[in-house]
Scaffold this motif. Sequence first.
Motif, PDB file in Angstrom:
ATOM      1  N   LYS A   1      -5.014  25.797 -44.721  1.00  0.00           N
ATOM      2  CA  LYS A   1      -6.153  26.202 -43.899  1.00  0.00           C
ATOM      3  C   LYS A   1      -6.635  27.592 -44.308  1.00  0.00           C
ATOM      4  CE  LYS A   1      -4.346  23.664 -39.921  1.00  0.00           C
ATOM      5  NZ  LYS A   1      -3.785  23.813 -38.554  1.00  0.00           N
ATOM      6  N   SER A  60      -9.947  28.516 -39.420  1.00  0.00           N
ATOM      7  CA  SER A  60      -9.672  27.652 -38.280  1.00  0.00           C
ATOM      8  C   SER A  60     -10.495  28.108 -37.082  1.00  0.00           C
ATOM      9  CB  SER A  60      -8.183  27.687 -37.902  1.00  0.00           C
ATOM     10  OG  SER A  60      -7.393  27.078 -38.900  1.00  0.00           O
ATOM     11  N   LYS A 112     -11.003  27.278 -32.958  1.00  0.00           N
ATOM     12  CA  LYS A 112     -10.334  26.636 -31.837  1.00  0.00           C
ATOM     13  C   LYS A 112     -11.131  26.865 -30.548  1.00  0.00           C
ATOM     14  CE  LYS A 112      -5.745  27.074 -33.917  1.00  0.00           C
ATOM     15  NZ  LYS A 112      -4.328  27.526 -33.739  1.00  0.00           N
ATOM     16  N   ASP A 142     -10.761  22.759 -38.711  1.00  0.00           N
ATOM     17  CA  ASP A 142      -9.989  23.454 -39.735  1.00  0.00           C
ATOM     18  C   ASP A 142     -10.631  23.179 -41.085  1.00  0.00           C
ATOM     19  OD1 ASP A 142      -8.034  24.438 -37.965  1.00  0.00           O
ATOM     20  OD2 ASP A 142      -6.918  22.554 -38.077  1.00  0.00           O
ATOM     21  N   TYR A 196      -9.747  32.020 -36.893  1.00  0.00           N
ATOM     22  CA  TYR A 196      -8.689  32.489 -37.778  1.00  0.00           C
ATOM     23  C   TYR A 196      -9.166  32.433 -39.225  1.00  0.00           C
ATOM     24  CZ  TYR A 196      -5.480  32.137 -33.853  1.00  0.00           C
ATOM     25  OH  TYR A 196      -4.861  32.295 -32.636  1.00  0.00           O
ATOM     26  N   LYS A 256      -7.299  32.720 -42.750  1.00  0.00           N
ATOM     27  CA  LYS A 256      -5.958  32.762 -43.371  1.00  0.00           C
ATOM     28  C   LYS A 256      -4.893  33.193 -42.364  1.00  0.00           C
ATOM     29  CE  LYS A 256      -7.449  33.666 -48.120  1.00  0.00           C
ATOM     30  NZ  LYS A 256      -7.316  34.559 -49.297  1.00  0.00           N
ATOM     31  N   GLU A 257      -4.940  32.590 -41.195  1.00  0.00           N
ATOM     32  CA  GLU A 257      -3.984  32.813 -40.112  1.00  0.00           C
ATOM     33  C   GLU A 257      -4.119  34.179 -39.446  1.00  0.00           C
ATOM     34  OE1 GLU A 257      -0.085  31.881 -41.504  1.00  0.00           O
ATOM     35  OE2 GLU A 257      -0.531  29.746 -41.806  1.00  0.00           O
ATOM     36  N   ASN A 258      -5.120  34.970 -39.846  1.00  0.00           N
ATOM     37  CA  ASN A 258      -5.397  36.219 -39.157  1.00  0.00           C
ATOM     38  C   ASN A 258      -6.459  35.965 -38.088  1.00  0.00           C
ATOM     39  OD1 ASN A 258      -3.968  38.373 -40.916  1.00  0.00           O
ATOM     40  ND2 ASN A 258      -5.130  37.176 -42.410  1.00  0.00           N
ATOM     41  N   LYS A 259      -6.161  36.317 -36.864  1.00  0.00           N
ATOM     42  CA  LYS A 259      -7.118  36.137 -35.788  1.00  0.00           C
ATOM     43  C   LYS A 259      -8.230  37.174 -35.922  1.00  0.00           C
ATOM     44  CE  LYS A 259      -7.405  35.461 -30.784  1.00  0.00           C
ATOM     45  NZ  LYS A 259      -6.637  35.453 -29.502  1.00  0.00           N
TER      46      LYS A 259
END
Length: 269
Positions: free
Chosen positions: A3, A6, A8, A27, A63, A65-68
């Motif tokens: 991902k 993302s 949500k 995603d 997100y 790269k998994e950073n909010k």
Amino acid sequence: MGKIISLKDINYSYFGKIPALKNISSDIESGEMFCIIGQNGSGKSTLLNIMNALIFPDSGEVYFKENKITEKSIHDKNLNLRLRQSMGFIFQNPDVQLFCPTVFDELLFAPLQLNMSIDEAHERAEQTLSYLNIEYLKDRAVHMLSGGEKKKVAIASVLTMNPEILLVDEPLSGLDPKTQTFFIELLLELNKAGKTIIFTTHQLDLVDHIQPRVAVLSEDHTIEKTGTATEILNDEEFLISVNLIHEHIHKHGEETHKHYHSHYVFHKH
């Protein structure tokens, strides 16, 4: 792979009153070609602006790269730099994007803002001009360019950053057929080279040609369906329900014909 963006439960409204996006979740994988389709006003451009942290949702989570990504976290210099280096935005109207005196100045602007050395920025700009075959525009004043030339320069100004992700709002809007073909082939080439391409459109024939994964925004500003281009385009009842095609009636002599017709280019007989 993995991902790269993302979303949500994203909600967004203008002035807190006019709904633009409702309960958007999706995603996007690194290296994929992803398309957001829907009627004008369905929220396509707004969604790209949220992905690029130009605006922030009223609620929900984004997100990279998994950073909010939030209004607070984007002020972290390292995160902001990583996001801006990784993501390039090509606007629907190049006049919104171009503001420097000459074409070469446009190509230098982003690399220099991202702390690239002047020598490296010049090299990137020269390489990009060559790659797009627009060396002849190098010293041209931006306001003297044609619409198609402005679009190519807008693309070039983003490619000088060598971004990992390209966000493209209505890539074929206002372009002549030759420039449309150029842009389509460029997007396919960049995707083949490993770049993540996220674009919006209401032109179903473009979706058919490029064959991306597709998310369909309804007039209620929510994602009604996600699937392959084939799955989406072959579902006529669904396309009618989201107002992307309608029944068209025309006459040939004394005979009346009916077929499904998109509001733009795509036809099915």
